[in-house]
Motif scaffolding. Structure first.
Motif, mmCIF file in Angstrom:
data_model
loop_
_atom_site.group_PDB
_atom_site.id
_atom_site.type_symbol
_atom_site.label_atom_id
_atom_site.label_comp_id
_atom_site.label_asym_id
_atom_site.label_seq_id
_atom_site.Cartn_x
_atom_site.Cartn_y
_atom_site.Cartn_z
ATOM 1 N N THR A 100 64.816 -6.906 34.451
ATOM 2 C CA THR A 100 63.791 -6.924 33.408
ATOM 3 C C THR A 100 63.298 -8.361 33.281
ATOM 4 O OG1 THR A 100 64.970 -5.145 32.300
ATOM 5 C CG2 THR A 100 63.340 -6.357 30.989
ATOM 6 N N ASP A 101 62.003 -8.544 33.358
ATOM 7 C CA ASP A 101 61.459 -9.904 33.320
ATOM 8 C C ASP A 101 61.777 -10.586 31.989
ATOM 9 O OD1 ASP A 101 60.470 -9.225 35.754
ATOM 10 O OD2 ASP A 101 58.340 -9.355 35.208
ATOM 11 N N ASP A 102 62.270 -11.812 32.076
ATOM 12 C CA ASP A 102 62.385 -12.655 30.881
ATOM 13 C C ASP A 102 62.201 -14.110 31.322
ATOM 14 O OD1 ASP A 102 64.816 -13.596 31.892
ATOM 15 O OD2 ASP A 102 66.024 -12.208 30.700
ATOM 16 N N ALA A 103 62.571 -15.050 30.467
ATOM 17 C CA ALA A 103 62.264 -16.464 30.777
ATOM 18 C C ALA A 103 62.931 -16.930 32.070
ATOM 19 C CB ALA A 103 62.674 -17.355 29.613
ATOM 20 N N PHE A 125 60.522 -12.817 43.080
ATOM 21 C CA PHE A 125 60.644 -14.277 43.149
ATOM 22 C C PHE A 125 60.770 -14.704 44.612
ATOM 23 C CE2 PHE A 125 65.308 -14.468 43.825
ATOM 24 C CZ PHE A 125 65.673 -13.186 43.439
ATOM 25 N N HIS A 126 60.984 -15.995 44.831
ATOM 26 C CA HIS A 126 61.002 -16.493 46.218
ATOM 27 C C HIS A 126 62.398 -16.949 46.629
ATOM 28 C CE1 HIS A 126 56.762 -16.705 45.203
ATOM 29 N NE2 HIS A 126 56.510 -16.735 46.501
ATOM 30 N N GLN A 127 62.615 -16.879 47.929
ATOM 31 C CA GLN A 127 63.847 -17.433 48.492
ATOM 32 C C GLN A 127 63.504 -18.203 49.752
ATOM 33 O OE1 GLN A 127 66.791 -14.544 49.522
ATOM 34 N NE2 GLN A 127 67.755 -14.619 47.507
ATOM 35 N N VAL A 128 64.297 -19.230 50.020
ATOM 36 C CA VAL A 128 64.282 -19.816 51.363
ATOM 37 C C VAL A 128 65.735 -19.771 51.818
ATOM 38 C CG1 VAL A 128 63.805 -21.808 52.810
ATOM 39 C CG2 VAL A 128 62.383 -21.379 50.799
ATOM 40 N N GLU A 129 65.970 -19.077 52.919
ATOM 41 C CA GLU A 129 67.324 -19.057 53.460
ATOM 42 C C GLU A 129 67.331 -19.764 54.800
ATOM 43 O OE1 GLU A 129 69.420 -15.237 51.449
ATOM 44 O OE2 GLU A 129 69.002 -15.159 53.582
ATOM 45 N N GLY A 130 68.463 -20.394 55.101
ATOM 46 C CA GLY A 130 68.582 -21.096 56.385
ATOM 47 C C GLY A 130 69.786 -20.564 57.149
ATOM 48 N N ARG A 176 58.139 -16.730 34.327
ATOM 49 C CA ARG A 176 56.980 -15.820 34.367
ATOM 50 C C ARG A 176 55.662 -16.579 34.528
ATOM 51 N NH1 ARG A 176 59.105 -12.464 29.239
ATOM 52 N NH2 ARG A 176 59.490 -14.622 28.641
ATOM 53 N N ASN A 177 55.656 -17.862 34.105
ATOM 54 C CA ASN A 177 54.437 -18.668 34.271
ATOM 55 C C ASN A 177 53.958 -18.695 35.719
ATOM 56 O OD1 ASN A 177 53.873 -19.672 31.641
ATOM 57 N ND2 ASN A 177 55.699 -20.959 31.809
ATOM 58 N N PHE A 178 54.914 -18.640 36.657
ATOM 59 C CA PHE A 178 54.543 -18.742 38.074
ATOM 60 C C PHE A 178 53.810 -17.493 38.577
ATOM 61 C CE2 PHE A 178 58.464 -21.553 38.195
ATOM 62 C CZ PHE A 178 57.723 -22.724 38.160
ATOM 63 N N TYR A 179 53.936 -16.398 37.842
ATOM 64 C CA TYR A 179 53.391 -15.130 38.336
ATOM 65 C C TYR A 179 52.235 -14.588 37.502
ATOM 66 C CZ TYR A 179 57.334 -15.588 41.337
ATOM 67 O OH TYR A 179 58.203 -16.095 42.267
ATOM 68 N N LEU A 180 51.830 -15.338 36.461
ATOM 69 C CA LEU A 180 50.733 -14.857 35.599
ATOM 70 C C LEU A 180 49.362 -15.262 36.132
ATOM 71 C CD1 LEU A 180 52.261 -15.497 32.061
ATOM 72 C CD2 LEU A 180 51.991 -13.311 33.243
ATOM 73 N N ASP A 231 61.645 -21.051 43.062
ATOM 74 C CA ASP A 231 61.204 -20.895 41.661
ATOM 75 C C ASP A 231 62.056 -21.776 40.753
ATOM 76 O OD1 ASP A 231 59.515 -17.972 41.654
ATOM 77 O OD2 ASP A 231 60.971 -18.273 43.256
ATOM 78 N N ARG A 232 63.379 -21.713 40.999
ATOM 79 C CA ARG A 232 64.296 -22.502 40.185
ATOM 80 C C ARG A 232 64.077 -24.002 40.432
ATOM 81 N NH1 ARG A 232 68.944 -23.315 37.433
ATOM 82 N NH2 ARG A 232 70.492 -24.534 38.585
ATOM 83 N N PHE A 233 63.839 -24.356 41.701
ATOM 84 C CA PHE A 233 63.537 -25.758 42.031
ATOM 85 C C PHE A 233 62.322 -26.242 41.256
ATOM 86 C CE2 PHE A 233 65.598 -27.645 45.897
ATOM 87 C CZ PHE A 233 66.681 -26.784 45.894
ATOM 88 N N ALA A 234 61.282 -25.402 41.253
ATOM 89 C CA ALA A 234 60.032 -25.793 40.577
ATOM 90 C C ALA A 234 60.276 -25.941 39.078
ATOM 91 C CB ALA A 234 58.944 -24.762 40.848
ATOM 92 N N MET A 235 61.083 -25.023 38.509
ATOM 93 C CA MET A 235 61.373 -25.098 37.071
ATOM 94 C C MET A 235 62.104 -26.398 36.742
ATOM 95 S SD MET A 235 62.409 -21.144 36.326
ATOM 96 C CE MET A 235 62.487 -21.150 34.543
ATOM 97 N N LEU A 236 63.089 -26.743 37.603
ATOM 98 C CA LEU A 236 63.859 -27.963 37.370
ATOM 99 C C LEU A 236 62.983 -29.200 37.551
ATOM 100 C CD1 LEU A 236 67.170 -27.158 39.287
ATOM 101 C CD2 LEU A 236 66.916 -27.451 36.821
#
Ligand code: 2U9
Length: 348
Positions: free
Chosen positions: A204-207, A213-218, A331-335, A318-323
């Motif tokens: 459920t979407d929340d803050a 969302f996005h992932q980068v895996e190596g 949710r700001n990234f997807y509005l 997404d988490r990197f960008a938030m930090l």
């Protein structure tokens, strides 16, 4: 009035009309009127039938001269008028190159894409390939081949959007690695890849959660790969994304696809390790998960786990960008509100 006089009068009138014609369309009308089939010249020439044989050539010659003179004068006037029109056009359309231009609104890649681009550039520079794969996946690649069989309790860790029993929206980008590893010919050299992309979870979407969302895996698979290689790689990544003074710390963790598994913390960017509210007074911020690829995962992709091994890691841009930018709601990234997104304009 004799024909010659008529012709003279016609010539004089014609010449003055041509001289006074103000534009090309009027000039054309004059030409049609004077020289056309229904015009006065044709009319006069028709009157030549009534002349005597002796007079006819003389008048005929005169009439031809009148026609030639009118035609030549019309041509001359046409050239003049065309020149005038061109000059007027050039004067009207002259461009003042010193006037300021109309500003054009410039877009930029989405802030998450900017982070992905930066990560891609770093890994491409270290000889990795960037691989993308389908977002609608088979259960087999998303779970089975990553050591998560049907009855595995860890499948509950991530609720998944199923389309059918066997087809789902990928919940991680790991299936891209599984597919690539399965195809890779290890006799030709190691596999070094990253797979950036969108993943889906039934959250459920929340803050702090978004169903998309996005992932980068190596993933690196070769002979003699150690945990030291993993740590060095993660340090290089942290220093590229945050800066030179950042350190990486590994803590034991659990993922079904890696053994041993670790979570990686990076020096808190806010207090540089002293302790603050951002890092909950630990001096560290958790940024990614990683580990040595589980032998089962290698075996399922057809890789000889006695000879080959490697490391894998996964992070959330997404988490990197938030930090990095202090954004408190994912949710700001997807509005797609440009007022929010245009703040991350690299062009300033
Ligand atoms: C293969 C083998 C191993 C990928 C890995 C993680 C650890 C991890 C999460 C971090 C935050 C994803 O964005 S996130 O939600 N990922 O912690 N991912 S190791 O391991 C693989 C992948 C593919 C074939």
């Amino acid at each position: 009035m004799g024909l010659e006089d008529q012709l003279k009068k016609l010539e004089q009138n014609g010449l003055s009309e041509i001289k006074n014609s103000g534009d090309l369309s009027k000039l054309n009308d004059i030409r049609v009127n004077l020289l056309g089939k229904k015009g006065p010249l044709t009319e006069v020439l028709r009157g030549m039938r009534d002349l005597s044989k002796e007079d006819r050539p003389k008048v005929g010659e005169f009439a031809n001269r009148v026609r030639d003179n009118l035609t030549a004068t019309i041509e001359k006037r046409r050239t003049e008028l065309e020149k005038e029109r061109l000059n007027r056009k050039l004067a009207e359309e002259s461009i003042d190159v010193t006037l300021p231009g109309t500003p054009v609104a410039q877009g930029q890649p989405h802030v998450i894409q900017q982070i992905i681009d930066q990560i891609e550039d770093l890994f491409l520079g270290m000889g990795y390939q960037v691989v993308q794969g389908p977002e609608v996946e088979l259960d087999r690649y998303n779970f089975e081949m990553l050591n998560l069989p049907k009855d595995h309790p860890a499948r509950d860790m991530q609720d998944t959007f199923y389309i059918t029993k066997d087809i789902l929206m990928r919940s991680q980008t790991s299936p891209v690695q599984a597919r690539t590893m399965e195809k890779h010919d290890f006799s030709k050299g190691p596999l070094k890849m990253i797979s950036p992309g969108v993943v889906y979870r039934r959250d459920t979407d929340d803050a702090t959660h978004s169903h998309q969302f996005h992932q980068v895996e190596g993933l690196v698979i070769d002979k003699n790969i150690t945990m030291g290689d993993l740590k060095g790689t993660l340090e290089t990544l942290a220093q590229e994304l945050f800066g030179d003074r950042f350190e990486v710390r590994l803590r034991p963790s659990y993922f079904p696809f890696t053994e041993p598994s670790v979570e990686a913390d990076v020096t808190c960017f806010n207090c540089m390790g002293k302790g603050c509210s951002v890092c909950k007074y630990t001096g560290w911020i958790e940024v990614l998960g990683a580990g040595m690829v589980h032998p089962n995962v290698l075996k399922m992709a057809g890789v000889d786990s006695e000879t080959y091994g490697g490391f894998a890691f996964g992070l959330g841009p997404d988490r990197f960008a938030m930090l990095r930018y202090g954004v408190d709601d994912i949710r700001n990234f997807y509005l797609n509100d440009v007022r929010f997104l245009s703040q991350f304009n690299k062009r300033g």
